[in-house]
Motif scaffolding. Structure first.
Motif, PDB file in Angstrom:
ATOM      1  N   GLU A 216       0.839  -1.207   0.000  1.00  0.00           N
ATOM      2  CA  GLU A 216       0.000   0.000   0.000  1.00  0.00           C
ATOM      3  C   GLU A 216       0.874   1.259   0.000  1.00  0.00           C
ATOM      4  O   GLU A 216       0.569   2.247  -0.674  1.00  0.00           O
ATOM      5  CB  GLU A 216      -0.912  -0.016   1.229  1.00  0.00           C
ATOM      6  N   ALA A 217       1.968   1.180   0.757  1.00  0.00           N
ATOM      7  CA  ALA A 217       2.888   2.322   0.799  1.00  0.00           C
ATOM      8  C   ALA A 217       3.473   2.595  -0.578  1.00  0.00           C
ATOM      9  O   ALA A 217       3.639   3.746  -0.997  1.00  0.00           O
ATOM     10  CB  ALA A 217       3.998   2.052   1.812  1.00  0.00           C
ATOM     11  N   GLY A 218       3.776   1.500  -1.309  1.00  0.00           N
ATOM     12  CA  GLY A 218       4.323   1.673  -2.645  1.00  0.00           C
ATOM     13  C   GLY A 218       3.343   2.360  -3.570  1.00  0.00           C
ATOM     14  O   GLY A 218       3.730   3.191  -4.404  1.00  0.00           O
ATOM     15  N   LYS A 219       2.054   2.013  -3.450  1.00  0.00           N
ATOM     16  CA  LYS A 219       1.039   2.653  -4.287  1.00  0.00           C
ATOM     17  C   LYS A 219       0.931   4.146  -3.979  1.00  0.00           C
ATOM     18  O   LYS A 219       0.583   4.940  -4.855  1.00  0.00           O
ATOM     19  CB  LYS A 219      -0.307   1.978  -4.064  1.00  0.00           C
ATOM     20  N   LEU A 220       1.204   4.499  -2.729  1.00  0.00           N
ATOM     21  CA  LEU A 220       1.139   5.914  -2.329  1.00  0.00           C
ATOM     22  C   LEU A 220       2.437   6.665  -2.634  1.00  0.00           C
ATOM     23  O   LEU A 220       2.552   7.860  -2.356  1.00  0.00           O
ATOM     24  CB  LEU A 220       0.832   6.007  -0.831  1.00  0.00           C
ATOM     25  N   GLY A 221       3.403   5.937  -3.176  1.00  0.00           N
ATOM     26  CA  GLY A 221       4.671   6.581  -3.518  1.00  0.00           C
ATOM     27  C   GLY A 221       5.625   6.670  -2.359  1.00  0.00           C
ATOM     28  O   GLY A 221       6.558   7.483  -2.385  1.00  0.00           O
ATOM     29  N   LEU A 222       5.423   5.844  -1.345  1.00  0.00           N
ATOM     30  CA  LEU A 222       6.291   5.879  -0.175  1.00  0.00           C
ATOM     31  C   LEU A 222       7.304   4.751  -0.254  1.00  0.00           C
ATOM     32  O   LEU A 222       6.990   3.650  -0.706  1.00  0.00           O
ATOM     33  CB  LEU A 222       5.461   5.747   1.103  1.00  0.00           C
ATOM     34  N   THR A 223       8.491   5.007   0.192  1.00  0.00           N
ATOM     35  CA  THR A 223       9.530   3.980   0.237  1.00  0.00           C
ATOM     36  C   THR A 223      10.144   3.975   1.623  1.00  0.00           C
ATOM     37  O   THR A 223      10.241   5.022   2.283  1.00  0.00           O
ATOM     38  CB  THR A 223      10.635   4.256  -0.804  1.00  0.00           C
ATOM     39  N   PHE A 224      10.583   2.792   2.048  1.00  0.00           N
ATOM     40  CA  PHE A 224      11.148   2.640   3.389  1.00  0.00           C
ATOM     41  C   PHE A 224      12.352   1.724   3.333  1.00  0.00           C
ATOM     42  O   PHE A 224      12.488   0.900   2.421  1.00  0.00           O
ATOM     43  CB  PHE A 224      10.102   2.063   4.356  1.00  0.00           C
ATOM     44  N   ALA A 225      13.201   1.863   4.306  1.00  0.00           N
ATOM     45  CA  ALA A 225      14.330   0.947   4.430  1.00  0.00           C
ATOM     46  C   ALA A 225      13.828  -0.424   4.865  1.00  0.00           C
ATOM     47  O   ALA A 225      12.751  -0.557   5.444  1.00  0.00           O
ATOM     48  CB  ALA A 225      15.330   1.502   5.442  1.00  0.00           C
ATOM     49  N   LYS A 226      14.621  -1.442   4.586  1.00  0.00           N
ATOM     50  CA  LYS A 226      14.205  -2.810   4.905  1.00  0.00           C
ATOM     51  C   LYS A 226      14.010  -3.012   6.401  1.00  0.00           C
ATOM     52  O   LYS A 226      13.175  -3.810   6.825  1.00  0.00           O
ATOM     53  CB  LYS A 226      15.250  -3.800   4.391  1.00  0.00           C
ATOM     54  N   ASN A 227      14.782  -2.280   7.189  1.00  0.00           N
ATOM     55  CA  ASN A 227      14.691  -2.468   8.639  1.00  0.00           C
ATOM     56  C   ASN A 227      13.754  -1.466   9.301  1.00  0.00           C
ATOM     57  O   ASN A 227      13.783  -1.283  10.519  1.00  0.00           O
ATOM     58  CB  ASN A 227      16.081  -2.378   9.268  1.00  0.00           C
ATOM     59  N   ALA A 228      12.933  -0.766   8.472  1.00  0.00           N
ATOM     60  CA  ALA A 228      11.982   0.192   9.047  1.00  0.00           C
ATOM     61  C   ALA A 228      10.947  -0.546   9.893  1.00  0.00           C
ATOM     62  O   ALA A 228      10.496  -1.639   9.545  1.00  0.00           O
ATOM     63  CB  ALA A 228      11.302   0.976   7.939  1.00  0.00           C
ATOM     64  N   LYS A 229      10.579   0.077  10.991  1.00  0.00           N
ATOM     65  CA  LYS A 229       9.583  -0.542  11.875  1.00  0.00           C
ATOM     66  C   LYS A 229       8.207  -0.519  11.224  1.00  0.00           C
ATOM     67  O   LYS A 229       7.862   0.424  10.514  1.00  0.00           O
ATOM     68  CB  LYS A 229       9.537   0.204  13.202  1.00  0.00           C
ATOM     69  N   THR A 230       7.440  -1.568  11.492  1.00  0.00           N
ATOM     70  CA  THR A 230       6.085  -1.664  10.931  1.00  0.00           C
ATOM     71  C   THR A 230       5.229  -0.512  11.433  1.00  0.00           C
ATOM     72  O   THR A 230       4.414   0.056  10.682  1.00  0.00           O
ATOM     73  CB  THR A 230       5.446  -3.008  11.336  1.00  0.00           C
ATOM     74  N   GLU A 231       5.448  -0.123  12.665  1.00  0.00           N
ATOM     75  CA  GLU A 231       4.677   0.986  13.244  1.00  0.00           C
ATOM     76  C   GLU A 231       4.943   2.280  12.489  1.00  0.00           C
ATOM     77  O   GLU A 231       4.024   3.054  12.212  1.00  0.00           O
ATOM     78  CB  GLU A 231       5.059   1.133  14.723  1.00  0.00           C
ATOM     79  N   THR A 232       6.212   2.502  12.125  1.00  0.00           N
ATOM     80  CA  THR A 232       6.578   3.710  11.384  1.00  0.00           C
ATOM     81  C   THR A 232       5.939   3.709  10.007  1.00  0.00           C
ATOM     82  O   THR A 232       5.427   4.732   9.534  1.00  0.00           O
ATOM     83  CB  THR A 232       8.103   3.799  11.240  1.00  0.00           C
ATOM     84  N   ILE A 233       5.961   2.527   9.376  1.00  0.00           N
ATOM     85  CA  ILE A 233       5.354   2.410   8.043  1.00  0.00           C
ATOM     86  C   ILE A 233       3.863   2.683   8.121  1.00  0.00           C
ATOM     87  O   ILE A 233       3.295   3.386   7.276  1.00  0.00           O
ATOM     88  CB  ILE A 233       5.624   1.009   7.456  1.00  0.00           C
ATOM     89  N   GLN A 234       3.221   2.144   9.151  1.00  0.00           N
ATOM     90  CA  GLN A 234       1.771   2.307   9.306  1.00  0.00           C
ATOM     91  C   GLN A 234       1.407   3.779   9.472  1.00  0.00           C
ATOM     92  O   GLN A 234       0.457   4.272   8.860  1.00  0.00           O
ATOM     93  CB  GLN A 234       1.297   1.510  10.531  1.00  0.00           C
ATOM     94  N   LYS A 235       2.180   4.503  10.284  1.00  0.00           N
ATOM     95  CA  LYS A 235       1.895   5.922  10.505  1.00  0.00           C
ATOM     96  C   LYS A 235       2.040   6.716   9.208  1.00  0.00           C
ATOM     97  O   LYS A 235       1.232   7.597   8.909  1.00  0.00           O
ATOM     98  CB  LYS A 235       2.835   6.482  11.565  1.00  0.00           C
ATOM     99  N   ALA A 236       3.060   6.385   8.439  1.00  0.00           N
ATOM    100  CA  ALA A 236       3.283   7.103   7.190  1.00  0.00           C
ATOM    101  C   ALA A 236       2.170   6.824   6.196  1.00  0.00           C
ATOM    102  O   ALA A 236       1.699   7.725   5.491  1.00  0.00           O
ATOM    103  CB  ALA A 236       4.640   6.708   6.602  1.00  0.00           C
TER     104      ALA A 236
END
Length: 226
Positions: free
Chosen positions: A10-30
């Motif tokens: 879903e983040a990819g569809k929104l144009g967001l990218t994250f590091a592999k070790n990014a926390k799931t909580e951080t991804i969810q907030k973004a």
């Protein structure tokens, strides 16, 4: 597929990218924030609003081009200033050279005027070899006035004669040899050679124009009688 994988999709569809070790909580907030912003933007557009496109960030090539243009303009300005200063310096040098030439020319005119200035003198010939001479041609000159020649009469005891200064200087420098009697060691008279000035001069006041005219007339009359 795990919840994290679904969240990253879903983040990819929104144009967001994250590091592999990014926390799931951080991804969810973004993702939640992006969804909220997207929803608000859609509602704004549906209500008749418009979204201004983000200002384009200039590329390295564009920045480089702007810098080159800026420095090129500055270079041309400095070049024009240097050229103007050079032209002023050249003009100043030309003016100085012209002034120097004028000064040299004036000095030559003064020197010529001084050399050709007429001096009225009575000449007494002291050179024994020239006692019977009526006169002689004297020449003098230099790089400034060239050569000057003039016949100088010696039979001018009454009224004197006007002689150019440069020729008078030559006559004043001339010397001759005379012999004088002197007693020797044994008491006998001996002839000794002696260097003396060849001419003596009596300086007179210059004649006025009227006096010169009268002198010329009298000289003409004397020549007619002779």
């Amino acid at each position: 597929m795990t919840n994290r994988d679904l969240l990253l999709s879903e983040a990819g569809k929104l144009g967001l990218t994250f590091a592999k070790n990014a926390k799931t909580e951080t991804i969810q907030k973004a993702v939640d924030k992006a969804n909220i912003e997207a929803t608000e933007e859609k509602a704004f557009i549906d209500a008749g609003g418009s979204v201004e496109p983000a200002e384009a960030v200039p590329t390295i090539e564009e920045i480089t081009d702007q810098i080159e243009k800026k420095f090129a303009a500055k270079f041309e300005m400095e070049k024009a200033k240097m050229q103007a200063n050079m032209e002023v310096n050249i003009a100043t040098k030309d003016d100085k050279a012209g002034a120097q030439r004028a000064t040299i020319g004036q000095a030559k005119l003064r020197a010529r005027k001084e050399a050709l200035k007429l001096i009225r003198v009575v000449i007494t010939v002291k050179d024994p070899a020239k006692q019977s001479w009526e006169g002689e041609i004297i020449s003098a000159g230099n790089d400034v006035i060239g050569e000057v020649k003039k016949f100088i009469p010696y039979m001018n005891a009454e009224e004197g004669y006007h002689i150019p200064q440069i020729i008078l200087n030559v006559l004043k420098d001339k010397e001759c040899t005379v012999f004088v009697n002197r007693k020797g060691a044994d008491g006998k008279m001996l002839k000794k050679a002696k260097q003396i000035k060849a001419y003596a001069f009596e300086y007179l006041e210059p004649l006025t124009p009227d006096e010169l005219t009268e002198l010329g007339r009298s000289q003409t009359d004397r020549q007619a009688l002779d």
